[in-house]
Design an enzyme around this catalytic site. Structure first.
Site, short mmCIF file in Angstrom:
data_model
loop_
_atom_site.label_atom_id
_atom_site.label_comp_id
_atom_site.label_asym_id
_atom_site.label_seq_id
_atom_site.Cartn_x
_atom_site.Cartn_y
_atom_site.Cartn_z
N ARG A 7 -3.30 -11.21 9.25
CA ARG A 7 -4.20 -12.30 9.59
C ARG A 7 -3.42 -13.57 9.92
O ARG A 7 -2.25 -13.69 9.58
CB ARG A 7 -5.15 -12.58 8.43
CG ARG A 7 -6.27 -11.55 8.27
CD ARG A 7 -7.13 -11.84 7.07
NE ARG A 7 -6.37 -11.73 5.83
CZ ARG A 7 -5.88 -12.74 5.16
NH1 ARG A 7 -6.10 -13.99 5.56
NH2 ARG A 7 -5.17 -12.55 4.07
N SER B 251 -3.71 -9.35 -1.78
CA SER B 251 -3.16 -8.27 -0.98
C SER B 251 -1.90 -7.69 -1.62
O SER B 251 -1.01 -8.43 -2.05
CB SER B 251 -2.82 -8.84 0.39
OG SER B 251 -2.51 -7.80 1.25
N ASP C 103 -12.30 -3.14 -1.68
CA ASP C 103 -11.86 -4.51 -1.38
C ASP C 103 -12.87 -5.64 -1.56
O ASP C 103 -12.48 -6.73 -1.94
CB ASP C 103 -11.37 -4.54 0.07
CG ASP C 103 -10.45 -5.71 0.36
OD1 ASP C 103 -9.54 -5.96 -0.44
OD2 ASP C 103 -10.65 -6.37 1.38
N LYS D 158 -12.15 -9.49 7.22
CA LYS D 158 -12.13 -10.55 6.24
C LYS D 158 -12.99 -11.73 6.70
O LYS D 158 -13.42 -12.55 5.88
CB LYS D 158 -10.69 -10.99 5.93
CG LYS D 158 -9.91 -9.97 5.06
CD LYS D 158 -10.54 -9.78 3.69
CE LYS D 158 -9.59 -9.51 2.53
NZ LYS D 158 -9.19 -8.14 2.29
N HIS E 29 -13.51 -10.54 -4.40
CA HIS E 29 -12.41 -9.84 -3.72
C HIS E 29 -11.83 -8.82 -4.71
O HIS E 29 -10.86 -9.11 -5.40
CB HIS E 29 -11.34 -10.85 -3.29
CG HIS E 29 -10.28 -10.26 -2.41
ND1 HIS E 29 -8.97 -10.64 -2.48
CD2 HIS E 29 -10.35 -9.32 -1.44
CE1 HIS E 29 -8.27 -9.97 -1.58
NE2 HIS E 29 -9.08 -9.16 -0.94
N ARG F 215 -0.86 0.07 8.02
CA ARG F 215 -2.19 0.30 7.45
C ARG F 215 -2.86 1.53 8.01
O ARG F 215 -2.54 1.99 9.10
CB ARG F 215 -3.09 -0.88 7.81
CG ARG F 215 -2.71 -2.19 7.21
CD ARG F 215 -3.29 -2.32 5.83
NE ARG F 215 -3.02 -3.63 5.29
CZ ARG F 215 -3.71 -4.18 4.30
NH1 ARG F 215 -4.72 -3.54 3.76
NH2 ARG F 215 -3.40 -5.35 3.84
N LYS G 298 -5.43 -3.03 -5.45
CA LYS G 298 -6.88 -2.78 -5.45
C LYS G 298 -7.20 -1.40 -4.88
O LYS G 298 -7.91 -0.60 -5.49
CB LYS G 298 -7.63 -3.84 -4.62
CG LYS G 298 -7.62 -5.24 -5.19
CD LYS G 298 -8.42 -6.22 -4.33
CE LYS G 298 -7.94 -6.37 -2.91
NZ LYS G 298 -6.58 -6.89 -2.75
N THR G 299 -6.68 -1.15 -3.68
CA THR G 299 -7.00 0.10 -2.99
C THR G 299 -6.40 1.30 -3.73
O THR G 299 -7.08 2.29 -4.01
CB THR G 299 -6.50 0.04 -1.53
OG1 THR G 299 -7.15 -1.06 -0.90
CG2 THR G 299 -6.82 1.32 -0.78
N1 LIG Z 1 2.50 -0.27 -10.37
C1 LIG Z 1 1.86 -0.31 -9.22
N2 LIG Z 1 0.53 -0.54 -9.19
C2 LIG Z 1 -0.13 -0.61 -8.01
N3 LIG Z 1 0.46 -0.45 -6.81
C3 LIG Z 1 1.77 -0.20 -6.78
C4 LIG Z 1 2.53 -0.13 -7.97
N4 LIG Z 1 3.81 0.13 -7.62
C5 LIG Z 1 3.86 0.21 -6.30
N5 LIG Z 1 2.65 0.02 -5.76
C6 LIG Z 1 2.35 -0.01 -4.30
O1 LIG Z 1 1.83 -1.28 -4.00
C7 LIG Z 1 0.88 -1.21 -2.97
C8 LIG Z 1 -0.46 -1.74 -3.45
O2 LIG Z 1 -1.24 -1.91 -2.30
P1 LIG Z 1 -2.81 -1.82 -2.21
O3 LIG Z 1 -3.34 -0.90 -3.23
O4 LIG Z 1 -3.13 -1.54 -0.79
O5 LIG Z 1 -3.16 -3.32 -2.55
P2 LIG Z 1 -4.47 -4.14 -2.21
O6 LIG Z 1 -5.54 -3.16 -1.92
O7 LIG Z 1 -4.71 -4.94 -3.44
O8 LIG Z 1 -4.09 -4.98 -1.03
C9 LIG Z 1 0.76 0.26 -2.58
O9 LIG Z 1 1.58 0.46 -1.47
C10 LIG Z 1 1.30 0.98 -3.83
O10 LIG Z 1 1.88 2.21 -3.54
C1 LIG Z 2 -6.73 -6.68 4.83
C2 LIG Z 2 -6.39 -7.57 3.96
O1 LIG Z 2 -6.48 -7.42 2.62
P1 LIG Z 2 -5.95 -6.40 1.53
O2 LIG Z 2 -4.46 -6.40 1.67
O3 LIG Z 2 -6.43 -6.98 0.27
O4 LIG Z 2 -6.50 -5.03 1.82
C3 LIG Z 2 -5.98 -8.90 4.40
O5 LIG Z 2 -5.72 -9.72 3.53
O6 LIG Z 2 -5.95 -9.12 5.61
MN LIG Z 3 -6.73 -3.07 -0.16
#
Ligand SMILES: Nc1ncnc2c1ncn2[C@@H]1O[C@H](COP(=O)(O)OP(=O)(O)O)[C@@H](O)[C@H]1O
Ligand SMILES: C=C(OP(=O)(O)O)C(=O)O
Ligand SMILES: [Mn+2]
Length: 538
Positions: A63, A245, A264, A208, A227, A327, A249-250
């Protein structure tokens, strides 16, 4: 006929031309459009070994917050939180001029995709959004990410509540004279219920963008708008995972023991927690089937990969040479265990995810009610490279409500609504560090998952506990199956004074950041719940 009505609507908006229009194309139609040999430059897509299509999003792989504006007028003047950073004001005149650019761009397109979708699971609070784009994979992205109406719902869609017009191929030549940040723009007009985009192709602006609108409309109706990711257990027990980010979360909400609600963006009303979206948007950097089987297997036909390096049709998730923010988007039903429609009851466990690059925060802390409020307002994490333009190194960041970039109202609106719901339903809060510790390594996903299990089954409450000074946090000192010696961060340093120095540094940052909330009695009363600098460690 629907098709003719849509063309009429487009003309009314000012999109007049000799284009071919596709209305809510099926995945198959999107696929054909994506691999068409007519595609130029970043329109091009490539089929990969998993069946997913892969695209590059162009100059923007994240973004662009500095190019994001909201029209300041009678509707928004006294409601939007004009903080000078997130919600940048622009005038109706500048908006009109940028809108004209987008209309011209779309009017000269050969092809236009119109996607009608919902943002929000519940009929009484969802936005009926119409996306108008000219790039096939952008239509695919919003089809994956938003809630796909059934045929019946589409027939009865009616007038959209919000329209997104994406003219990503044009830029604004007048930006300097208009005092804007650059030739690229992402603008919202709440009076016209319109978002316009120019210069950036990144789909996250639409995703977003609508989240920011939900963050405007729902809290004003007394609902929590959050969020966070969410999942629910066999017993109907809902857990929420807040975080910026890259904090997990995911990843952590895709739990084979539980049913995914969403990864999310959620609301919380009198009936419970509900998703805004119809898909997930997962990071794929270093993704492996072994560590994240559910997400790995969700990458198949209809999923859309972004900015992944593909060699001879094979995706290389290890390669971050285009961006670290690689992504995939996919419809939520690519995850096996889900609830549909995406909603469940009231949340019982609230987890704040923080990826602390400085190695100070414990892997898990148990928060009391005031701490739950304090840490929600702080929203501490380290911003990692990738999702925002210009972020290349981890940076300490305080992001209220764990989502400052998407808050349209004052942060306290989000804490009031969330804490209110938490109290009402007896939800407990925990702070989980998914980042680093004194070993210099990231806390393992396996340990974090085990910690989350202990939070969800409640066993963490029975663990032996201690208090970590300076950070002023209560932690469990032992949990079954969690690596020995990691729960107290002080033990992960060869010398505990090293931790202490870093902790003091971080505590000072917390305290300084919290100043902004100390002009009210309510805020002041939370100071003692945060880090304390005067404390000695021994
Ligand atoms: N201890 C941990 N807990 C959560 N994620 C982790 C950890 N260690 C490494 N990772 C990595 O960090 C990233 C977390 O990203 P994601 O779940 O997409 O975050 P969000 O959805 O909050 O943006 C993933 O690539 C995951 O594999
Ligand atoms: C897609 C986004 O969020 P997230 O990394 O939380 O999935 C973002 O911040 O643009
Ligand atoms: Mn996410």
């Amino acid at each position: 006929m629907k098709h003719a009505k849509i063309i009429q609507d487009l003309e009314k908006l000012g999109i007049k031309g000799d284009y071919e229009m596709m209305y809510n194309p099926s995945f198959e139609e999107l696929y054909q459009a994506e691999v068409s040999s007519d595609n130029q430059g970043f329109e091009k897509s490539e089929l990969t070994e998993s069946g997913a299509v892969s695209v590059q999003t162009g100059i923007f792989t994240g973004r662009s917050p500095k190019d994001r504006y909201i029209v300041q007028d009678d509707v928004t003047r006294d409601t939007i939180f004009w903080d000078g950073k997130v919600n940048l004001p622009t005038t109706p005149e500048i908006f009109r001029s940028c809108k004209e650019l987008v209309l011209n761009q779309l009017s000269t397109s050969k092809k236009i995709y119109v996607v009608d979708a919902f943002c929000g699971t519940n009929a009484d609070t969802r936005l009926k959004v119409r996306f108008i784009v000219e790039v096939a994979w952008q239509a695919h992205f919003v089809t994956n990410m938003f809630i796909r109406p059934s045929h019946y719902e589409l027939e009865n869609f009616g007038e959209p509540d919000f329209i997104v017009m994406n003219g990503s191929k044009i830029t604004n030549p007048d930006w300097e004279a208009q005092g804007l940040n650059s030739e690229n723009f992402v603008m919202f007009n709440l009076t016209e219920k319109l978002q316009i985009i120019g210069g950036t192709w990144y789909g996250g602006e639409m995703k977003k963008g609508m989240f920011a609108m939900m963050n405007y409309y729902l809290p004003l109706k007394g609902m929590a708008s959050m969020h966070c990711s969410a999942n629910v257990g066999e017993e109907g027990d809902v857990a929420l995972f807040f975080g910026l980010s890259g904090t997990g979360k995911t990843t952590l909400s895709a739990d084979p023991k539980r049913y995914l609600i969403g990864d999310d963006e959620h609301g919380w009303d009198n009936n419970g927690v509900f998703n805004y979206e119809g898909g997930c948007y997962a990071k794929v950097i270093d993704l492996s089937e072994e560590k994240e089987p559910d997400i790995f297997r969700a990458i198949k036909r209809d999923a859309l990969l972004e900015n992944v390096v593909v060699n001879n049709g094979v995706s290389d998730y290890k390669d971050g040479s285009i961006t670290e923010n690689t992504r995939v988007s996919y419809p939520i039903y690519h995850i096996n265990k889900i609830v549909l429609p995406s909603k469940a009851g009231h949340a019982k466990k609230i987890v704040y995810l923080s990826a602390d690059a400085f190695g100070v925060l414990p892997p898990v802390s148990i928060l009391d009610e005031n701490q739950a409020q304090y840490h929600f307002l702080c929203g501490y994490t380290s911003k990692l490279a990738g999702t925002e333009r210009g972020i290349t190194e981890p940076e300490p960041s305080f992001s209220p409500a764990f989502g400052e970039a998407f808050l349209t109202l004052h942060p306290t609106m989000y804490s009031k609504t969330l804490i209110g719901k938490m109290k009402e339903h007896g939800a407990k809060a925990y702070l989980v560090n998914t980042g680093w510790n004194g070993t210099g390594k990231r806390i393992s996903l396996k340990d974090t998952r085990t910690i989350i299990d202990a939070i969800i089954d409640g066993s963490i409450e029975n663990a032996p506990k201690t208090r970590v000074p300076i950070m002023n946090l209560e932690i469990p000192t032992a949990l079954p199956n969690v690596s020995e010696g990691i729960l107290d961060p002080r033990n992960t340093y060869s010398n505990a004074t090293e931790w202490e120095e870093k902790a003091k540094d971080l505590a000072a940052k917390y305290i300084k950041n919290f100043d902004q909330y100390c002009n009210t009695e309510e805020g002041k009363k939370l100071i003692s719940s945060g880090p304390q600098l005067q404390e000695q460690t021994i």
